[in-house]
Design an enzyme around this catalytic site. Structure first.
Site, PDB file in Angstrom:
ATOM      1  N   ARG A  64      -6.503   1.761  31.132  1.00 12.31           N
ATOM      2  CA  ARG A  64      -6.068   3.159  31.282  1.00 12.31           C
ATOM      3  C   ARG A  64      -6.259   3.609  32.726  1.00 12.31           C
ATOM      4  NH1 ARG A  64     -11.420   5.827  28.481  1.00 12.31           N
ATOM      5  NH2 ARG A  64     -12.465   6.304  30.441  1.00 12.31           N
ATOM      6  N   ASP A  77     -10.825  -5.543  30.368  1.00  8.04           N
ATOM      7  CA  ASP A  77     -11.549  -4.305  30.024  1.00  8.04           C
ATOM      8  C   ASP A  77     -12.586  -4.635  28.961  1.00  8.04           C
ATOM      9  OD1 ASP A  77     -12.214  -1.434  29.664  1.00  8.04           O
ATOM     10  OD2 ASP A  77     -10.310  -1.106  30.685  1.00  8.04           O
ATOM     11  N   LYS A 115     -25.295  13.968  37.074  1.00  5.69           N
ATOM     12  CA  LYS A 115     -26.445  14.862  36.865  1.00  5.69           C
ATOM     13  C   LYS A 115     -27.083  15.054  38.233  1.00  5.69           C
ATOM     14  CE  LYS A 115     -27.104  15.706  32.445  1.00  5.69           C
ATOM     15  NZ  LYS A 115     -26.835  17.037  31.992  1.00  5.69           N
ATOM     16  N   ASN A 153     -32.424  15.989  37.283  1.00  5.83           N
ATOM     17  CA  ASN A 153     -32.118  15.898  35.845  1.00  5.83           C
ATOM     18  C   ASN A 153     -31.615  14.526  35.406  1.00  5.83           C
ATOM     19  OD1 ASN A 153     -32.737  18.580  35.288  1.00  5.83           O
ATOM     20  ND2 ASN A 153     -30.728  19.261  36.003  1.00  5.83           N
ATOM     21  N   TYR A 195     -23.576   7.747  41.508  1.00  4.51           N
ATOM     22  CA  TYR A 195     -22.186   7.325  41.749  1.00  4.51           C
ATOM     23  C   TYR A 195     -21.932   7.103  43.250  1.00  4.51           C
ATOM     24  CZ  TYR A 195     -17.030   7.550  41.353  1.00  4.51           C
ATOM     25  OH  TYR A 195     -15.673   7.285  41.404  1.00  4.51           O
ATOM     26  N   LYS A 236     -20.817   3.712  45.180  1.00  2.00           N
ATOM     27  CA  LYS A 236     -19.532   3.604  45.885  1.00  2.00           C
ATOM     28  C   LYS A 236     -19.724   3.373  47.387  1.00  2.00           C
ATOM     29  CE  LYS A 236     -16.771   4.025  42.338  1.00  2.00           C
ATOM     30  NZ  LYS A 236     -15.911   2.901  41.907  1.00  2.00           N
TER      31      LYS A 236
END
Ligand code: NAD
Length: 466
Positions: free
Chosen positions: A235, A256, A312, A316, A370, A374
Site C-alpha cells: 500500500r 510485506d 509520542k 511519554n 522516527y 530516518k
C-alpha cells in the site's frame, strides 16, 4: 487522500477568495503519463561563456534525442554545441515566448562577478516560465574546485537556485546539478528526470553526478529485464514504487508482512510481479530475500521503503515504541544490506534506494524515535556509498527523503498539524506517492550509475530543515 482546500482553490471562486485573503494558491501539478513526450513545451538553453564546453556538449547530445523545441539567446555559444549535435535551436527574440524548461550551463562561472551571467539569463525570462515549469542549472562540485574564486562561485549557485524555487511558485521546480569533470556522459538520466513532469514534487535540490560506466539504455523501458524488490509494497508509497518500477519494465518482487497478504497479492498480480511475505525484522529476512532473488538470477535493486511511525513526545514514549521504530526503519535495513552484499545477492551495477524522511533532516516534535531512525538511514547511505565506490562493482546507494505525502500515514496526523505540513512548501500542497516512486525509479535506473550517496528530498521544497 483528500485535499479539500486544494480542490476548492482550483475553482474560480476559490481562487478569488484565496487571492483576496492572501492564502496559499496550490496549482495542479503536471505528472508524467506513459506514452507522453518527456517535455511538453519549449526549452530555453543557455551557457556562461568560457573555454570548457563539455557540459554544453552533453546537454546538446541529450536534447538531440528528446524532440523538444529548443530556443537560445542571440550569440549564446551553446548554439554551436547544439548545432554540432544536430539540434536546430531557434532564436529567443520574441518577448512573448513562454518556456517549460530553463536550462543553464554554469560550469564556466569561475568568480563572483561572472555570476552576473546567471542573473542576466534568468532575469530576462523570470516571468515567462509556464505552470509546472522546470529550472535547472548545471555546475561543477565546489568541493572539487581547487581555485577559491571558482569554488565560491559554484557554491553560490545553490543560494540562487533555492531562491528561484521559492519565488517562481505555480508548480515550478528548480534544481542544481553538480557534475564532476569528465562525468558529463552520466548526466542523461538526471537531466531527463529534472526537465520532465516526473520530478513534479522535487524542488530546491542539489544533486551530485560522478563518473561511472556509461550504459546503453532503451529509454522507453529503462528497467527492462531487471529484477527489483520493494519492501512495504502492499500500500501507500511502496505500492506506487512497485507500480512505477513495473511500468518502466522491471519485474518487481513485492515484500510485506504476512498480515498484508491480500493487498500485496493484488498489487503484485496487477503488475505481473511476485510476492514475498516476510517481516523485515525477522532473523531469516536476509535468507528469504536471497531465496526469492535467486529464483530470478539475483537482484538488480532493493528499495527499502517499509517503515512505521509511533509518535509520542520523548517523556511519554515507552520503550516498545522506541525499539519498534528503530528496528523496522533502521536496524533491519542495515542488517539486510549486509546480508545481501556479503552473499552476492545483489548483481553488479545494482542499486540500493532507501526511504528516509525530512523528519530525519529537520527533526520533529513527537518523533524522536522516527527522526532518529530516518537520520540513521542517511548515515547508512553516506557510509555505504563510500564503501561501494571502492568495490568497483558499479553498485550505488541513494536515499529519498519525502516530505508531506498524501497517504494513510499522513491522514492519521491531527488536522491542524496536517494542514500546516501540507502547505509549508513551495508547492503549497502535499505530494503524491507517485512523486516518491518516480524519484526512486530515476535513482534505480541502470543509467544512474553516476549517482551515489545522494539524499534527494521529495518535499516540494518544504521549509522544514531547508
Ligand atoms: P504505510 O504505512 O502506508 O506503508 C508502510 C508499509 O510498510 C506497509 O505496507 C507495512 O505493512 C509495511 N511494513 C511495516 N513494517 C514492516 C515490516 N516489519 N516488514 C515488512 N513490511 C513492513 O506508509 P507510507 O506512508 O507508504 O510510507 C512508506 C515509507 O515512506 C516509510 O518508510 C515512511 O517512513 C516513509 N515516509 C512517508 C511519508 C509520508 O508522508 N507518507 C513521509 C516521509 C517518509
Amino acid at each position: 487522500m483528500s485535499d479539500r482546500y486544494g480542490d476548492f482553490v482550483q475553482s474560480s471562486i476559490g481562487k478569488k477568495v484565496a487571492k483576496n485573503l492572501g492564502l496559499p494558491l496550490p496549482v495542479g501539478l503536471d505528472r508524467f503519463e506513459s506514452g507522453q513526450r518527456l517535455i511538453r513545451g519549449s526549452v530555453l538553453v543557455g551557457a556562461a561563456t568560457g573555454e570548457d564546453n563539455r557540459v554544453s556538449q552533453a546537454i546538446a547530445r541529450i536534447f538531440s534525442e528528446l524532440h523538444a523545441e529548443i530556443f537560445v539567446n542571440n550569440n549564446d555559444y551553446v548554439k554551436g554545441a547544439l548545432a554540432d549535435a544536430g539540434v536546430e535551436a531557434k532564436a529567443n527574440t520574441a518577448d512573448d515566448n513562454k518556456f517549460k524548461v530553463l536550462l543553464f550551463d554554469a560550469s564556466n562561472i569561475s568568480n563572483a562577478s561572472e555570476l552576473k551571467q546567471v542573473y542576466e539569463f534568468f532575469h530576462a525570462v523570470a516571468r515567462r516560465v509556464e505552470r509546472s515549469g522546470r529550472v535547472v542549472i548545471i555546475g561543477r562540485p565546489p568541493e572539487e574546485c581547487d581555485d577559491i574564486e571558482f569554488a565560491l562561485a559554484q557554491r553560490a549557485l545553490e543560494g540562487f537556485i533555492k531562491s528561484v524555487g521559492k519565488e517562481f511558485k505555480r508548480g515550478i521546480t528548480a534544481q542544481l546539478i553538480y557534475v564532476a569533470e569528465d562525468a558529463e556522459q552520466n548526466l542523461d538520466s538526471t537531466l531527463r528526470f529534472f526537465t520532465s513532469a516526473r520530478s513534479a514534487y522535487v524542488s530546491g535540490q542539489v544533486i551530485r553526478v560522478d563518473k561511472a560506466n556509461a550504459i546503453d539504455i532503451d529509454w522507453a523501458q529503462p528497467l527492462g529485464g531487471k529484477t527489483m524488490l520493494v519492501t512495504g509494497a502492499s500500500r501507500g508509497i511502496g505500492e506506487s514504487i512497485a507500480r512505477v518500477l513495473a511500468r518502466e519494465g522491471a519485474h518487481v518482487i513485492c515484500l510485506d508482512v504476512p498480515q498484508q497478504q491480500a493487498d500485496l497479492q493484488k498489487v503484485a498480480s496487477e503488475i505481473s510481479g511476485s510476492t514475498l511475505l516476510v517481516d523485515i525484522t525477522s532473523d531469516d529476512a536476509g535468507a528469504q530475500v536471497a531465496d526469492a532473488a535467486e529464483k530470478r538470477g539475483g537482484l538488480d535493486a532493493i528499495i527499502h521503503n517499509a517503515g512505521v511511525t509511533r509518535d509520542k513526545t520523548l517523556a511519554n514514549m515507552d520503550e516498545q515504541k522506541w525499539d519498534m521504530v528503530i528496528n523496522i526503519n533502521l536496524a533491519s535495513i542495515a542488517k539486510l544490506d549486509r546480508y545481501l552484499l556479503d552473499n552476492d545477492v545483489l548483481k553488479d551495477d545494482a542499486r540500493i534506494v532507501c526511504v528516509s524522511s525530512i523528519s530525519g533532516i529537520a527533526g520533529n516534535l513527537g518523533q524522536t524515535n522516527y527522526a532518529t531512525s530516518k537520520a540513521g538511514v542517511i548515515g547508512l547511505v553516506d557510509a555505504t556509498a563510500k564503501q561501494l565506490s571502492r568495490n568497483d562493482k558499479g553498485m550505488t546507494i541513494n536515499a529519498v527523503a519525502p516530505g508531506f505525502i498524501e497517504t494513510q500515514m499522513t491522514e492519521a496526523i491531527p488536522f491542524a498539524i496536517r494542514e500546516a505540513g501540507r502547505r509549508m512548501n513551495s508547492m503549497s500542497q502535499g505530494g503524491l506517492p507517485v512523486d516518491v516512486a518516480e524519484t526512486i525509479a530515476w535513482l534505480a535506473s541502470p543509467a544512474s550509475g553516476g549517482l551515489n550517496g545522494n539524499t534527494v528530498r521529495v518535499c516540494g521544497q518544504s521549509l522544514l530543515g531547508a
